[in-house]
Design an enzyme around this catalytic site. Structure first.
Site, mmCIF file in Angstrom:
data_model
loop_
_atom_site.group_PDB
_atom_site.id
_atom_site.type_symbol
_atom_site.label_atom_id
_atom_site.label_comp_id
_atom_site.label_asym_id
_atom_site.label_seq_id
_atom_site.Cartn_x
_atom_site.Cartn_y
_atom_site.Cartn_z
ATOM 1 N N CYS A 73 40.451 42.571 36.596
ATOM 2 C CA CYS A 73 40.955 43.464 35.532
ATOM 3 C C CYS A 73 40.549 43.233 34.199
ATOM 4 C CB CYS A 73 42.517 43.506 35.506
ATOM 5 S SG CYS A 73 43.470 44.547 34.442
ATOM 6 N N CYS A 183 36.624 49.244 33.542
ATOM 7 C CA CYS A 183 38.089 49.283 34.284
ATOM 8 C C CYS A 183 37.949 49.208 35.598
ATOM 9 C CB CYS A 183 38.895 50.411 33.906
ATOM 10 S SG CYS A 183 40.529 50.340 34.735
HETATM 11 N N1 DGL Z 1 41.969 47.663 36.654
HETATM 12 C C1 DGL Z 1 42.658 47.514 35.290
HETATM 13 C C2 DGL Z 1 41.365 47.236 34.215
HETATM 14 O O1 DGL Z 1 40.143 46.920 34.760
HETATM 15 C C3 DGL Z 1 43.218 48.675 34.978
HETATM 16 C C4 DGL Z 1 44.355 48.228 33.742
HETATM 17 C C5 DGL Z 1 45.465 48.990 33.681
HETATM 18 O O2 DGL Z 1 46.736 48.720 34.369
HETATM 19 O O3 DGL Z 1 45.800 49.902 32.710
HETATM 20 O O4 DGL Z 1 41.362 47.381 32.946
#
Ligand code: DGL
Length: 259
Positions: A73, A183
């Protein structure tokens, strides 16, 4: 020792895009994946809350004897990985928006970055953008609502296509030739982006590079799995497992609360 699992966590299904690369590069390794969807989206949380959730998940993965943790993440990496490294002994590998390769390859000198508010406002993101973005215009755009829509099963929808276009159109008008997906949820949008963006715009995600970094760390620390058998993956969700089931069926998904 080497047969202990690798822990992988994200706020939701996004990290599965990275897990896909990890499983294909390291087929003999065992993985534990946690979607912290009871607390998603992380992008809207304060840095303290992102660190608190990252600590709670790391603590739980430690209890499962994980030998290495992948922070799958960008929002958690840019806000929490430094503090996780200070408080836990195992190696951590994180993911950050791939500004460096985009900045090195751009011909127009304009690079777009789509990421969460939590990532774009982090100190680590700004350090990276300053270090590698010299002489390049970086257009930062918060991908507002994209994570929520993916988490609620609206990946393939007219609304998604329109929302994405509202984020990318101003970038196109300002001459971007690289779009960095900052993301781990966003690589699931690549088919829509490929269909809607002008062909000369290159979509950049660094899941493959991060998987290679995990392989390097395992080798360096002699933590690689010695077994020749295919590894297994166990999936956990802190909230409802319905969305996850659309991504990883028919594998076993366990719902559990991690306060
Ligand atoms: N997959 C997360 C990232 O890479 C998402 C973050 C979120 O939950 O806003 O930032």
């Amino acid at each position: 020792m080497g047969n202990r699992p690798i822990g992988v966590f994200d706020s939701g299904v996004g990290g599965l895009s990275l897990l896909r690369e990890l499983r294909s590069l390291l087929p003999n390794e065992n993985f534990i994946y946690i979607s912290d969807n009871a607390f998603a989206p992380y992008g809207a949380l304060s840095p303290e809350d992102i660190r608190e959730r990252s600590r709670a998940l790391t603590h739980w993965l430690c209890e499962q004897s994980c030998k290495l943790i992948v922070v799958a993440c960008n929002t958690a990496t840019t806000n929490a990985i430094e503090s996780l490294r200070k408080t836990h002994p195992m190696p951590f590998v994180g993911i950050e928006p791939a500004i460096k390769p985009a900045a090195l390859q751009t011909k127009t000198g304009v690079v777009g970055v789509l990421a969460t508010k939590g990532t774009l406002s982090s100190g680590l993101f700004h350090e990276t953008a300053t270090a590698y973005g010299q002489g390049v215009r970086i257009l930062e755009k918060e991908g507002k609502h994209l994570v929520e829509m993916i988490e609620s099963g609206m990946l393939q929808s007219e609304e998604m296509e329109q929302l994405l276009q509202s984020y990318t159109q101003p970038m196109i008008e300002q001459g971007v030739d690289h779009l960095v997906l900052g993301c781990t949820h966003y690589p699931f949008l690549t088919p829509i982006l490929n269909r809607t963006l002008p062909k000369h715009i290159k979509i950049v995600d660094c899941n493959g590079a991060v998987a290679k970094q995990v392989e390097r760390v395992l080798n360096k620390k002699e933590l690689g799995c010695k077994s020749q058998d295919l590894g297994n993956t166990t999936y956990y969700c802190t909230g409802d497992s319905q969305t996850m089931r659309q991504f990883v069926t028919p594998e076993n998904i366990i719902e559990l609360s991690i306060p």
